[in-house]
Design a protein around this motif. Structure first.
Motif, mmCIF file in Angstrom:
data_model
loop_
_atom_site.group_PDB
_atom_site.id
_atom_site.type_symbol
_atom_site.label_atom_id
_atom_site.label_comp_id
_atom_site.label_asym_id
_atom_site.label_seq_id
_atom_site.Cartn_x
_atom_site.Cartn_y
_atom_site.Cartn_z
ATOM 1 N N LEU A 168 0.832 -1.204 0.000
ATOM 2 C CA LEU A 168 0.000 0.000 0.000
ATOM 3 C C LEU A 168 0.868 1.257 0.000
ATOM 4 O O LEU A 168 1.952 1.270 0.591
ATOM 5 C CB LEU A 168 -0.915 0.004 1.220
ATOM 6 N N PRO A 169 0.372 2.330 -0.626
ATOM 7 C CA PRO A 169 1.112 3.594 -0.627
ATOM 8 C C PRO A 169 0.991 4.270 0.741
ATOM 9 O O PRO A 169 0.149 3.876 1.557
ATOM 10 C CB PRO A 169 0.402 4.412 -1.705
ATOM 11 N N PRO A 170 1.796 5.309 0.965
ATOM 12 C CA PRO A 170 1.671 6.040 2.235
ATOM 13 C C PRO A 170 0.283 6.681 2.360
ATOM 14 O O PRO A 170 -0.373 6.977 1.370
ATOM 15 C CB PRO A 170 2.745 7.126 2.127
ATOM 16 N N LEU A 171 -0.136 6.888 3.593
ATOM 17 C CA LEU A 171 -1.387 7.589 3.861
ATOM 18 C C LEU A 171 -1.230 9.068 3.539
ATOM 19 O O LEU A 171 -0.112 9.583 3.605
ATOM 20 C CB LEU A 171 -1.780 7.418 5.325
ATOM 21 N N PRO A 172 -2.245 9.782 3.192
ATOM 22 C CA PRO A 172 -3.617 9.302 3.031
ATOM 23 C C PRO A 172 -3.795 8.588 1.702
ATOM 24 O O PRO A 172 -3.215 8.986 0.687
ATOM 25 C CB PRO A 172 -4.440 10.594 3.086
ATOM 26 N N HIS A 173 -4.595 7.542 1.710
ATOM 27 C CA HIS A 173 -4.870 6.791 0.486
ATOM 28 C C HIS A 173 -5.874 7.544 -0.383
ATOM 29 O O HIS A 173 -6.752 8.217 0.123
ATOM 30 C CB HIS A 173 -5.418 5.409 0.825
ATOM 31 N N ARG A 174 -5.707 7.388 -1.699
ATOM 32 C CA ARG A 174 -6.634 7.972 -2.665
ATOM 33 C C ARG A 174 -7.445 6.854 -3.305
ATOM 34 O O ARG A 174 -6.871 5.884 -3.791
ATOM 35 C CB ARG A 174 -5.872 8.752 -3.749
ATOM 36 N N ALA A 175 -8.744 7.006 -3.306
ATOM 37 C CA ALA A 175 -9.616 6.015 -3.916
ATOM 38 C C ALA A 175 -9.349 5.930 -5.424
ATOM 39 O O ALA A 175 -8.926 6.909 -6.055
ATOM 40 C CB ALA A 175 -11.079 6.390 -3.672
ATOM 41 N N LEU A 176 -9.620 4.770 -5.986
ATOM 42 C CA LEU A 176 -9.467 4.588 -7.424
ATOM 43 C C LEU A 176 -10.512 5.382 -8.189
ATOM 44 O O LEU A 176 -11.674 5.422 -7.779
ATOM 45 C CB LEU A 176 -9.589 3.106 -7.780
ATOM 46 N N VAL A 177 -10.101 5.972 -9.278
ATOM 47 C CA VAL A 177 -11.001 6.650 -10.218
ATOM 48 C C VAL A 177 -10.712 6.070 -11.593
ATOM 49 O O VAL A 177 -9.677 5.426 -11.810
ATOM 50 C CB VAL A 177 -10.819 8.178 -10.209
ATOM 51 N N ARG A 178 -11.591 6.315 -12.534
ATOM 52 C CA ARG A 178 -11.384 5.749 -13.886
ATOM 53 C C ARG A 178 -10.175 6.380 -14.563
ATOM 54 O O ARG A 178 -9.876 7.563 -14.367
ATOM 55 C CB ARG A 178 -12.627 5.940 -14.744
#
Length: 179
Positions: A168-178
């Motif tokens: 996982l990447p560092p926080l904060p995580h970004r939700a997937l978008v198209r």
């Protein structure tokens, strides 16, 4: 343990891909011998808009569990049918944050760029299927379930049975978008 179920590629811009024993993934390009490999975008509709865009869709992954869900609705699908390069199991691909690293087998590293945006080709492939892989949920939000797209950080061979490790990447995580 998350793993690879099957691998596929196609040299031409067909909707489905041919399942093969192994694919070679090339750093910064994608799947060797696949029409979507390249530094710049290869998806035909995106090329028409701007062929110089970076290719954020070098390798396409779908979770096998989606095929199981679709089978309940009468859609019998086999590996490669939805144009994926890697069919996985045991990993909730759609729940990963943007920039997650997927280590596949001993050498390959893929960086998650976003969600595949399902298009009308899915409906042309099987009537009614588009509405099962993209729809609005109870809150009115668009849900896309046709897999994720990645870029290649490190290349190598991928074959069925290869283990997939998630970083996982560092926080904060970004939700997937198209993408």
């Amino acid at each position: 343990m998350p793993s690879v179920v099957s691998v596929a590629r196609c040299q031409t811009h067909e909707f489905s891909k041919t399942v093969v024993e192994r694919i070679e993934i090339v750093e910064n390009l994608g799947v060797e011998g696949d029409a979507h490999a390249g530094v710049t975008v290869k998806h035909r509709s995106r090329v028409a808009v701007d062929p110089s865009q970076p290719n954020l869709r070098q390798v396409h992954l779908i979770q096998r569990e989606l095929f199981d869900e679709l089978a309940v609705s009468g859609f019998e699908l086999k590996a490669g049918d939805l144009g994926e390069n890697i069919l996985t199991e045991g990993i909730a691909l759609l729940d990963l944050p943007t920039d997650t690293i997927l280590k596949v087998g001993p050498n390959v590293s893929l960086q998650v760029t976003g969600l595949r945006n399902p298009c009308a080709q899915i409906e042309n492939f099987r009537a009614g299927l588009l509405g099962k892989v993209v729809y609005k949920d109870e809150a009115g939000d668009l849900v896309r379930r046709a897999g994720i797209m990645t870029i290649v950080l490190a290349g190598g061979s991928v074959e069925p049975g290869d283990v997939i490790e998630t970083v996982l990447p560092p926080l904060p995580h970004r939700a997937l978008v198209r993408v």
